[in-house]
Design an enzyme around this catalytic site. Sequence first.
Site, mmCIF file in Angstrom:
data_model
loop_
_atom_site.group_PDB
_atom_site.id
_atom_site.type_symbol
_atom_site.label_atom_id
_atom_site.label_comp_id
_atom_site.label_asym_id
_atom_site.label_seq_id
_atom_site.Cartn_x
_atom_site.Cartn_y
_atom_site.Cartn_z
ATOM 1 N N ARG A 1 0.790 -1.314 0.167
ATOM 2 C CA ARG A 1 -0.176 -0.023 -0.103
ATOM 3 C C ARG A 1 0.970 1.414 -0.155
ATOM 4 O O ARG A 1 0.285 2.289 -0.062
ATOM 5 C CB ARG A 1 -0.873 0.079 1.357
ATOM 6 N N GLU B 1 -5.824 -0.846 6.409
ATOM 7 C CA GLU B 1 -5.006 -2.028 6.410
ATOM 8 C C GLU B 1 -3.611 -1.655 7.297
ATOM 9 O O GLU B 1 -3.326 -2.660 8.087
ATOM 10 C CB GLU B 1 -4.337 -2.381 5.059
ATOM 11 N N HIS C 1 -25.003 15.620 -2.846
ATOM 12 C CA HIS C 1 -26.347 15.316 -3.227
ATOM 13 C C HIS C 1 -26.457 13.981 -2.784
ATOM 14 O O HIS C 1 -27.379 13.287 -3.333
ATOM 15 C CB HIS C 1 -26.468 15.516 -4.663
HETATM 16 O O1 F6P Z 1 -4.932 -7.893 0.634
HETATM 17 C C1 F6P Z 1 -3.364 -7.888 1.188
HETATM 18 C C2 F6P Z 1 -2.042 -7.656 0.405
HETATM 19 O O2 F6P Z 1 -1.231 -8.297 0.712
HETATM 20 C C3 F6P Z 1 -1.911 -6.359 0.502
HETATM 21 O O3 F6P Z 1 -1.247 -5.762 1.340
HETATM 22 C C4 F6P Z 1 -1.330 -6.307 -0.763
HETATM 23 O O4 F6P Z 1 -1.402 -4.855 -1.443
HETATM 24 C C5 F6P Z 1 -2.199 -7.035 -1.791
HETATM 25 O O5 F6P Z 1 -2.586 -7.915 -0.864
HETATM 26 C C6 F6P Z 1 -1.462 -7.553 -3.296
HETATM 27 O O6 F6P Z 1 -0.563 -8.482 -2.876
HETATM 28 P P1 F6P Z 1 0.701 -8.928 -3.860
HETATM 29 O O7 F6P Z 1 1.108 -7.614 -4.558
HETATM 30 O O8 F6P Z 1 1.397 -9.641 -3.413
HETATM 31 O O9 F6P Z 1 -0.303 -9.397 -5.253
#
Ligand code: F6P
Length: 545
Positions: free
Chosen positions: A268, A353, A384
Amino acid sequence: MSLKKIDPTKTKSWDNLNSHYKTIKSSSISDFFKENPFRSDDFKIEWEDFYVDFSKNIINSKTIKLLIELCKEVDLKNSIDKYFGGVKINSTENRSVLHTALRSKEKIFLENIDISKNVKEVKSKLKKFSNKIISGKFKSSSEKKITDIVNIGIGGSDLGPIMVTHALKHYSNHLKIHFISNVDGDHVVETLKKIDPETTLFIIVSKTFTTQETITNANSVKKWFLSKYPNGDVSKHFIAVSSSIEKAKKFGISENYIFPMEDWVGGRFSIWGSVGLSIMLSIGPDNFEEILEGAYEMDQHFKDKPFEENIPVILALISIWYNNFFNAETEVVIPYSEYLKLLPSYLQQAVMESNGKNYDRNGNPVSYETGNIIWGSTGTNSQHAFFQLLHQGTKFIPSDFIGFIEPLNNKNDHHEKLMSNFFAQTEALMNGKTEDEVLKELNELKYSEDNIKRVLPFKIFQGNKPSNSILINKLTPKSLGKLICLYEHKIFVQGVIWNIFSFDQWGVELGKKLANNILNEIQSDIIFTHDESTKNLIKKFKKNS
Ligand code: F6P
């Protein structure tokens, strides 16, 4: 050596904030303005092209003073140094958190290795590759120029790239960028309808290269690609962003076209490096560099400015003030720009997260509220939709309003109208409308006494709803870089104060595992033990699918 483990509720400042809360909680923000004509100057930070007004909050100078004392008591400064210094502050995964290195201009050492060298090399590889695609020098299997890019990824491998490419559409070139994230086959089918396999480049973005959604989608797309384009060369049309080089190679991707992701960059927080490839392709390397420049400048601001003048720190503290003392359940983010339409969903992953944790850094259950619920949508559309509840509902919802002074496209007086709404809403939320004001208005409109009685209470607005206004000169790659980075650091500050680990995400694992078990059941005759509700849902699905 990791972050300190201080329970914020055991600090002196927390007690002081509790007492202070009792004295200030019923104060009126508009009265604060009447009492202090300089309030809007006292509670604002002007920095570069950012004007952050936090005067429309239920705070006074004592609130800020106590919140800053809290930062000192939990030794926020020490945490910031560890964060930028590459200390393994993601303790539960034994990792450093160094997305800041992706935009840094300084040398950064991790276990005595200068990682900035590697960052530069990867960036230069990304730039060369992007330039080749944009200029048309890179040719498809049938010697055609690439016209379309499909980013296949989910979570951090999707939300950042899609949000930023949308936000910076004004700066985009001829390449059409698409995103496939959901394992829902409809998402795949609808995207594939828009593209020609002969002129499309697919980027599989997955740090782990094991994520169910991404790998399923990548496999389906590859199958479709080969069926539509039997002479197509997978290694020319599929590239990857991953830290799992071997898995990407196994998929059929040439090692030359695998752009690495480091384990010290969380999904993220990853747009600043290889995960940002679709962004770089869309707006070109120079504009991408501007995003990094903006983020770098915000990093310096965050590291160097005293807490009183520090935008991420102040916004984090105000949010803690409402979350932990006013018991606010949610926070709303309202960008007055259609370009920033996807910012709230991007922030949902970044914030929730990261800080949706119920154990503290000592491994004990927390006795206080942590991660805020983030939601929102653009103004004026949301006016709205959900603004009725903001103004007259029973929930207490602090807000962030984000807008730009200069429009990117000014047709007629759209921008003046848009921004008048921004300012009007923050004013209305704060001032509300008293009974006397409503009465006066109805009398002026010559309402009968009966009619006044009938409608009066429904036209009253309590007001005193807090908001922050983030007013930025113009939406540019650089200002967007600053804005995203502002929220990253806000998240960090909150995690430090709440004494939680913001950089892991164990909470998403359980559902993933159960989904795999249930998939086995759906695709075979094995039946695991479930509660009656889940069992019947699976049965009903199996019977009809
Ligand atoms: O949903 C959990 C997660 O590990 C996220 O933190 C991450 O961004 C996403 O899945 C995708 O993970 P990857 O890049 O390993 O496919």
